[in-house]
Design a protein around this motif. Structure first.
Motif, PDB file in Angstrom:
ATOM      1  N   LEU A 211       0.802  -1.219   0.000  1.00  0.00           N
ATOM      2  CA  LEU A 211       0.000   0.000   0.000  1.00  0.00           C
ATOM      3  C   LEU A 211       0.838   1.274   0.000  1.00  0.00           C
ATOM      4  CD1 LEU A 211      -2.820  -0.993   2.511  1.00  0.00           C
ATOM      5  CD2 LEU A 211      -2.937  -0.925   0.019  1.00  0.00           C
ATOM      6  N   GLY A 212       1.995   1.241   0.609  1.00  0.00           N
ATOM      7  CA  GLY A 212       2.791   2.455   0.695  1.00  0.00           C
ATOM      8  C   GLY A 212       2.288   3.375   1.797  1.00  0.00           C
ATOM      9  N   GLU A 213       2.762   4.622   1.780  1.00  0.00           N
ATOM     10  CA  GLU A 213       2.483   5.554   2.876  1.00  0.00           C
ATOM     11  C   GLU A 213       1.181   6.322   2.706  1.00  0.00           C
ATOM     12  OE1 GLU A 213       5.850   8.071   3.164  1.00  0.00           O
ATOM     13  OE2 GLU A 213       7.225   6.487   3.837  1.00  0.00           O
ATOM     14  N   ASP A 214       0.636   6.383   1.487  1.00  0.00           N
ATOM     15  CA  ASP A 214      -0.548   7.212   1.245  1.00  0.00           C
ATOM     16  C   ASP A 214      -1.845   6.546   1.690  1.00  0.00           C
ATOM     17  OD1 ASP A 214       1.045   9.149   0.160  1.00  0.00           O
ATOM     18  OD2 ASP A 214       0.838   8.406  -1.896  1.00  0.00           O
ATOM     19  N   ILE A 215      -1.804   5.243   1.912  1.00  0.00           N
ATOM     20  CA  ILE A 215      -3.021   4.517   2.283  1.00  0.00           C
ATOM     21  C   ILE A 215      -2.849   3.942   3.684  1.00  0.00           C
ATOM     22  CG2 ILE A 215      -4.537   2.582   1.717  1.00  0.00           C
ATOM     23  CD1 ILE A 215      -3.810   2.963  -1.202  1.00  0.00           C
ATOM     24  N   ILE A 216      -3.792   4.234   4.552  1.00  0.00           N
ATOM     25  CA  ILE A 216      -3.768   3.745   5.931  1.00  0.00           C
ATOM     26  C   ILE A 216      -4.447   2.376   5.982  1.00  0.00           C
ATOM     27  CG2 ILE A 216      -4.538   4.180   8.292  1.00  0.00           C
ATOM     28  CD1 ILE A 216      -4.578   7.170   7.568  1.00  0.00           C
ATOM     29  N   LEU A 217      -3.765   1.409   6.563  1.00  0.00           N
ATOM     30  CA  LEU A 217      -4.325   0.065   6.726  1.00  0.00           C
ATOM     31  C   LEU A 217      -4.864  -0.081   8.140  1.00  0.00           C
ATOM     32  CD1 LEU A 217      -4.824  -2.859   5.820  1.00  0.00           C
ATOM     33  CD2 LEU A 217      -2.485  -3.391   6.551  1.00  0.00           C
ATOM     34  N   LYS A 218      -6.115  -0.485   8.242  1.00  0.00           N
ATOM     35  CA  LYS A 218      -6.758  -0.683   9.541  1.00  0.00           C
ATOM     36  C   LYS A 218      -7.311  -2.102   9.598  1.00  0.00           C
ATOM     37  CE  LYS A 218     -10.165   1.452  12.642  1.00  0.00           C
ATOM     38  NZ  LYS A 218     -11.207   2.510  12.757  1.00  0.00           N
ATOM     39  N   ALA A 219      -6.911  -2.856  10.615  1.00  0.00           N
ATOM     40  CA  ALA A 219      -7.379  -4.235  10.786  1.00  0.00           C
ATOM     41  C   ALA A 219      -8.264  -4.320  12.020  1.00  0.00           C
ATOM     42  CB  ALA A 219      -6.199  -5.188  10.908  1.00  0.00           C
ATOM     43  N   GLU A 220      -9.481  -4.803  11.845  1.00  0.00           N
ATOM     44  CA  GLU A 220     -10.428  -4.991  12.951  1.00  0.00           C
ATOM     45  C   GLU A 220     -10.840  -6.462  12.964  1.00  0.00           C
ATOM     46  OE1 GLU A 220     -13.622  -2.301  12.222  1.00  0.00           O
ATOM     47  OE2 GLU A 220     -12.394  -0.496  12.484  1.00  0.00           O
ATOM     48  N   LEU A 221     -10.030  -7.279  13.627  1.00  0.00           N
ATOM     49  CA  LEU A 221     -10.239  -8.726  13.622  1.00  0.00           C
ATOM     50  C   LEU A 221     -10.852  -9.158  14.947  1.00  0.00           C
ATOM     51  CD1 LEU A 221      -6.830  -9.844  12.036  1.00  0.00           C
ATOM     52  CD2 LEU A 221      -8.910  -9.033  10.896  1.00  0.00           C
ATOM     53  N   THR A 222     -12.043  -9.714  14.886  1.00  0.00           N
ATOM     54  CA  THR A 222     -12.738 -10.177  16.086  1.00  0.00           C
ATOM     55  C   THR A 222     -12.081 -11.448  16.610  1.00  0.00           C
ATOM     56  OG1 THR A 222     -14.816  -9.249  15.288  1.00  0.00           O
ATOM     57  CG2 THR A 222     -14.957 -10.916  17.018  1.00  0.00           C
ATOM     58  N   ASN A 223     -11.784 -11.468  17.899  1.00  0.00           N
ATOM     59  CA  ASN A 223     -11.133 -12.631  18.504  1.00  0.00           C
ATOM     60  C   ASN A 223     -12.124 -13.783  18.697  1.00  0.00           C
ATOM     61  OD1 ASN A 223      -8.608 -11.365  18.719  1.00  0.00           O
ATOM     62  ND2 ASN A 223      -9.207 -10.385  20.647  1.00  0.00           N
ATOM     63  N   ASP A 224     -11.554 -14.983  18.869  1.00  0.00           N
ATOM     64  CA  ASP A 224     -12.318 -16.187  19.214  1.00  0.00           C
ATOM     65  C   ASP A 224     -13.415 -16.501  18.198  1.00  0.00           C
ATOM     66  OD1 ASP A 224     -10.805 -16.452  21.579  1.00  0.00           O
ATOM     67  OD2 ASP A 224     -12.128 -15.042  22.618  1.00  0.00           O
ATOM     68  N   LEU A 225     -13.092 -16.345  16.928  1.00  0.00           N
ATOM     69  CA  LEU A 225     -14.046 -16.731  15.886  1.00  0.00           C
ATOM     70  C   LEU A 225     -14.086 -18.249  15.761  1.00  0.00           C
ATOM     71  CD1 LEU A 225     -13.198 -14.158  13.067  1.00  0.00           C
ATOM     72  CD2 LEU A 225     -15.252 -14.206  14.488  1.00  0.00           C
ATOM     73  N   PRO A 226     -15.237 -18.821  15.417  1.00  0.00           N
ATOM     74  CA  PRO A 226     -15.285 -20.270  15.192  1.00  0.00           C
ATOM     75  C   PRO A 226     -14.480 -20.654  13.957  1.00  0.00           C
ATOM     76  CG  PRO A 226     -17.357 -19.250  14.548  1.00  0.00           C
ATOM     77  CD  PRO A 226     -16.553 -18.181  15.229  1.00  0.00           C
ATOM     78  N   ALA A 227     -14.064 -21.895  13.905  1.00  0.00           N
ATOM     79  CA  ALA A 227     -13.246 -22.372  12.787  1.00  0.00           C
ATOM     80  C   ALA A 227     -14.062 -22.412  11.498  1.00  0.00           C
ATOM     81  CB  ALA A 227     -12.693 -23.758  13.100  1.00  0.00           C
ATOM     82  N   VAL A 228     -13.392 -22.083  10.404  1.00  0.00           N
ATOM     83  CA  VAL A 228     -13.985 -22.206   9.072  1.00  0.00           C
ATOM     84  C   VAL A 228     -13.028 -23.005   8.200  1.00  0.00           C
ATOM     85  CG1 VAL A 228     -15.237 -20.021   9.246  1.00  0.00           C
ATOM     86  CG2 VAL A 228     -12.944 -20.052   8.240  1.00  0.00           C
ATOM     87  N   LEU A 229     -13.533 -23.507   7.089  1.00  0.00           N
ATOM     88  CA  LEU A 229     -12.677 -24.198   6.129  1.00  0.00           C
ATOM     89  C   LEU A 229     -12.078 -23.171   5.178  1.00  0.00           C
ATOM     90  CD1 LEU A 229     -14.708 -27.394   5.142  1.00  0.00           C
ATOM     91  CD2 LEU A 229     -12.559 -27.308   6.399  1.00  0.00           C
ATOM     92  N   TYR A 230     -10.754 -23.098   5.138  1.00  0.00           N
ATOM     93  CA  TYR A 230     -10.118 -22.199   4.178  1.00  0.00           C
ATOM     94  C   TYR A 230      -8.745 -22.740   3.809  1.00  0.00           C
ATOM     95  CZ  TYR A 230      -6.929 -20.123   7.656  1.00  0.00           C
ATOM     96  OH  TYR A 230      -5.941 -19.926   8.583  1.00  0.00           O
ATOM     97  N   ASP A 231      -8.262 -22.306   2.663  1.00  0.00           N
ATOM     98  CA  ASP A 231      -6.940 -22.667   2.173  1.00  0.00           C
ATOM     99  C   ASP A 231      -6.042 -21.442   2.331  1.00  0.00           C
ATOM    100  OD1 ASP A 231      -4.928 -22.446  -0.208  1.00  0.00           O
ATOM    101  OD2 ASP A 231      -5.341 -24.579  -0.046  1.00  0.00           O
ATOM    102  N   PRO A 232      -4.935 -21.527   3.082  1.00  0.00           N
ATOM    103  CA  PRO A 232      -4.103 -20.342   3.342  1.00  0.00           C
ATOM    104  C   PRO A 232      -3.607 -19.653   2.077  1.00  0.00           C
ATOM    105  CG  PRO A 232      -3.484 -22.138   4.806  1.00  0.00           C
ATOM    106  CD  PRO A 232      -4.447 -22.714   3.817  1.00  0.00           C
ATOM    107  N   THR A 233      -3.172 -20.437   1.086  1.00  0.00           N
ATOM    108  CA  THR A 233      -2.676 -19.834  -0.154  1.00  0.00           C
ATOM    109  C   THR A 233      -3.802 -19.147  -0.912  1.00  0.00           C
ATOM    110  OG1 THR A 233      -0.955 -21.529  -0.317  1.00  0.00           O
ATOM    111  CG2 THR A 233      -1.463 -20.286  -2.311  1.00  0.00           C
ATOM    112  N   ALA A 234      -4.972 -19.800  -0.967  1.00  0.00           N
ATOM    113  CA  ALA A 234      -6.115 -19.194  -1.651  1.00  0.00           C
ATOM    114  C   ALA A 234      -6.551 -17.917  -0.935  1.00  0.00           C
ATOM    115  CB  ALA A 234      -7.275 -20.183  -1.717  1.00  0.00           C
ATOM    116  N   LEU A 235      -6.541 -17.935   0.407  1.00  0.00           N
ATOM    117  CA  LEU A 235      -6.920 -16.741   1.162  1.00  0.00           C
ATOM    118  C   LEU A 235      -5.971 -15.587   0.854  1.00  0.00           C
ATOM    119  CD1 LEU A 235      -8.724 -15.446   3.343  1.00  0.00           C
ATOM    120  CD2 LEU A 235      -7.062 -16.251   5.047  1.00  0.00           C
TER     121      LEU A 235
END
Length: 476
Positions: A211-235
Motif C-alpha cells: 500500500l505504501g504511505e498514502d493509504i492507511i491500513l486498519k485491521a479490525e479482527l474479532t477474537n475467538d471466531l469459530p473455525a472455518v474451512l479455508y486454504d491459506p494460499t487461496a486466502l
C-alpha cells in the motif's frame, strides 16, 4: 513506361486476395491486380522494389533471375511492414518472359506461431516446475515426518527446540514448492478447518508494504471466531487481489479496512476502501473474466474473477457494496465448520506409497495411534490387496503418482469395493486428477504435510499433536 491494362493471363489474378504483379527482367511492373493497387496504388513507372517496399535499390534478396532461368522460387522476407511469403513464377506474357510475383502477408500467421512457441515453452517450464516441486515435496515430506517422529520421542529441551526450528524452516520450503506448483498448474485447494484471523495476520505485513504511505491500513479482527474451512494460499490470493483493486481505486490515498466478525453460522471477512467506488451499472459485471474498467495494459480483468472462483470453491460467497466517490466494500462469507463426533473404533488401514521412507513414516505414525496398518509399495500391489484381501479397510491412503497403477485408479476401485472407507489421496502435485468429482469421501493432502494433518482426518479420537498421541499410547 505505363502499365498495360490487365488482360489475358493477368485476368486470372485480378480478384485474388494475394498481392500479384507481373515483372520483366528490368524489374518494371507490367500489371498489378486489384489487391496490389488497393494497397500501393497504380504502379505507374515505379520498379517493383520501390512500388512494394519503398526501396531505392534492388532488394538484396531478389530471386528474379533465378526464377526466370530455373523455375518457381519461394522465400520468406521480414520487412518493417511485417512478414511476407513470396513466390516468383516464370511466365510468357505478350511475347516476353516475365515473372509473376505473388506476395502473401503472413504477419498474423507468424505472430500466432510465436504465441504457440511461447505457450509450448511455458508448458514445458510448467511441467518442469511441477516435476521439481513433486520430487522436492517428497523429500520435504520424508524429512518433516522423521523430525516429527523424533520430537515425539524426545523430552522438552534444547534439542527438541532446535528440531522445532528446523521444522519451521522446512515449512518455508513448503511455501516455495507451492509457488512452483502454481506455475506448473498443479496446485489444488486444500481447505482445512482453522482460525481465519490466523491466515489474515500472515498477510497483513505484505499488504502494508504494497500500500505504501498514502493509504492507511486498519485491521479490525474479532477474537475467538469459530473455525472455518479455508486454504491459506487461496486466502492470500483473495486478499491481495482485493487489496490491489482497492489501491487502484485510491490513487491519491485513503483508508483500507480489513474486518472479521461472526454472523450466525458464517464468519464474515470485509475488505473496505474509501476510493472512487464502482458505478451501479458495472457492479453486476465485475466478477466476469476479462472485464475491467482499468486503462489498457493496466489490468487483465482476471483478479476479481479469480477471487469469485476461489471463494466459491471454498463453499463461501462474496458480495459487493459500492457507491461512486464513497468507496467499496467486498464482503466474503465463510460457513462455520461443524465438528462431528467420531465413533471409537479400531479401523484397518492400507497405505499405498512408492517412496519407502514416507511409507514407513506414515505406517509408524498410524500404528502409534493403535491402528492396524498394511502397506503396498506400488499401485499394482495395492490393487491386489483391494481385490483379494479379506481385510475390511476403513481408511485408504494412496499416493496419486505411483508405478504400474495410479492412485486415481485405486480410488475408483476403492469407492466400489469399500463404500464405508475414508480415502486420503496425497501427492507432490495434483497430476491433473479431478478429485472433486469423486465426492466427499475422498480427501486430498498436498505433500509435504505434517503428520498431525493426516491424523486429524483419520484418527479415531482427537489428537492435538504427534507427541501427545505417542505419550498417550505409552501410558496405556
Amino acid at each position: 513506361m505505363k502499365t498495360n491494362p490487365c488482360s489475358g493471363i493477368c485476368n486470372l489474378f485480378r480478384s485474388l486476395p494475394d498481392i500479384i504483379i507481373g515483372i520483366d527482367r528490368k524489374r518494371r511492373i507490367l500489371f498489378a491486380n486489384e489487391k496490389a493497387e488497393a494497397l500501393y496504388g497504380p504502379p505507374e513507372d515505379r520498379p517493383c522494389y520501390q512500388y512494394l517496399f519503398g526501396l531505392e535499390e534492388v532488394c538484396h534478396f531478389c530471386p528474379l533471375e533465378e526464377a526466370l532461368e530455373k523455375g518457381p522460387v519461394r522465400l520468406e522476407i521480414n520487412l518493417n511492414e511485417g512478414y511476407f511469403d513470396v513466390w516468383l513464377y516464370p511466365a510468357d506474357y505478350q511475347g516476353q518472359k516475365i515473372a509473376v510475383c505473388v506476395l502473401r502477408d503472413i504477419s498474423r500467421l507468424k505472430e500466432m506461431e510465436a504465441q504457440l512457441r511461447r505457450a509450448q515453452k511455458m508448458e514445458a517450464v510448467a511441467r518442469l516446475a511441477g516435476g521439481i516441486a513433486h520430487n522436492f515435496n517428497n523429500l520435504l515430506m520424508a524429512a518433516m515426518g522423521q523430525i516429527e517422529m523424533a520430537l515425539s520421542e524426545l523430552p522438552s529441551g534444547k534439542v527438541s527446540q532446535r528440531l522445532e526450528k528446523v521444522l519451521d524452516r522446512l515449512g518455508q520450503g513448503v511455501e516455495l514448492t507451492s509457488k512452483l506448483l502454481t506455475l506448473g498448474q498443479g496446485q489444488v485447494l486444500e481447505p482445512r478447518p482453522g482460525d481465519l484471523n490466523q491466515g489474515l495476520r500472515r498477510t497483513l505485513d505484505l499488504i502494508q508494504s504494497l500500500l505504501g504511505e498514502d493509504i492507511i491500513l486498519k485491521a479490525e479482527l474479532t477474537n475467538d471466531l469459530p473455525a472455518v474451512l479455508y486454504d491459506p494460499t487461496a486466502l492470500e490470493q483473495i486478499i491481495l487481489n482485493l487489496v490491489i483493486n482497492a489501491q487502484d481505486a485510491m490513487p491519491e490515498g485513503g483508508q483500507l479496512t480489513i474486518r472479521t466478525f461472526q454472523d450466525g453460522s458464517e464468519v464474515i471477512l470485509e475488505v473496505s476502501d474509501t476510493g472512487s467506488g464502482i458505478p451501479p451499472e458495472l457492479q453486476e459485471r465485475i466478477f466476469e473474466p476479462f472485464f475491467t474498467t482499468k486503462e489498457e495494459n493496466k489490468g487483465t480483468g482476471l483478479g476479481l474473477s479469480m477471487v469469485y472462483s476461489l471463494i466459491k470453491a471454498l463453499k463461501g460467497d462474496i458480495e459487493v457494496q459500492s457507491q461512486p466517490h464513497k468507496g467499496t466494500t467486498f464482503r466474503l462469507r465463510f460457513p462455520v465448520r461443524v465438528e462431528h463426533s467420531r465413533p471409537r473404533m479400531r479401523p484397518r488401514v492400507l497405505i499405498a506409497e512408492d517412496d519407502e521412507l514416507i511409507r514407513e513414516i506414515l505406517r509408524e505414525a498410524l500404528v502409534r495411534q493403535g491402528l492396524e496398518v498394511d502397506t503396498a509399495a506400488d499401485g499394482q500391489e495395492a490393487l491386489e490387496r483391494l481385490r483379494h484381501s479379506r481385510a475390511d479397510y476403513r481408511i485408504l491412503i494412496f499416493d496419486l503418482v505411483m508405478p504400474k497403477i495410479s492412485g486415481l485408479r485405486l480410488i475408483e476401485e476403492a469407492l466400489v469395493r469399500f463404500p464405508q472407507a475414508t480415502i486420503v489421496a496425497m501427492s507432490g502435485y495434483n497430476h491433473g486428477a479431478d478429485l472433486s468429482r469423486l465426492g466427499d469421501r475422498v480427501h486430498f493432502l498436498q505433500k509435504p504435510f505434517r503428520l498431525e494433518e493426516i491424523l486429524s482426518l483419520i484418527c479415531p479420537r482427537p489428537t492435538s499433536s504427534v507427541k501427545e498421541a505417542s505419550q498417550g499410547l505409552s501410558g496405556q
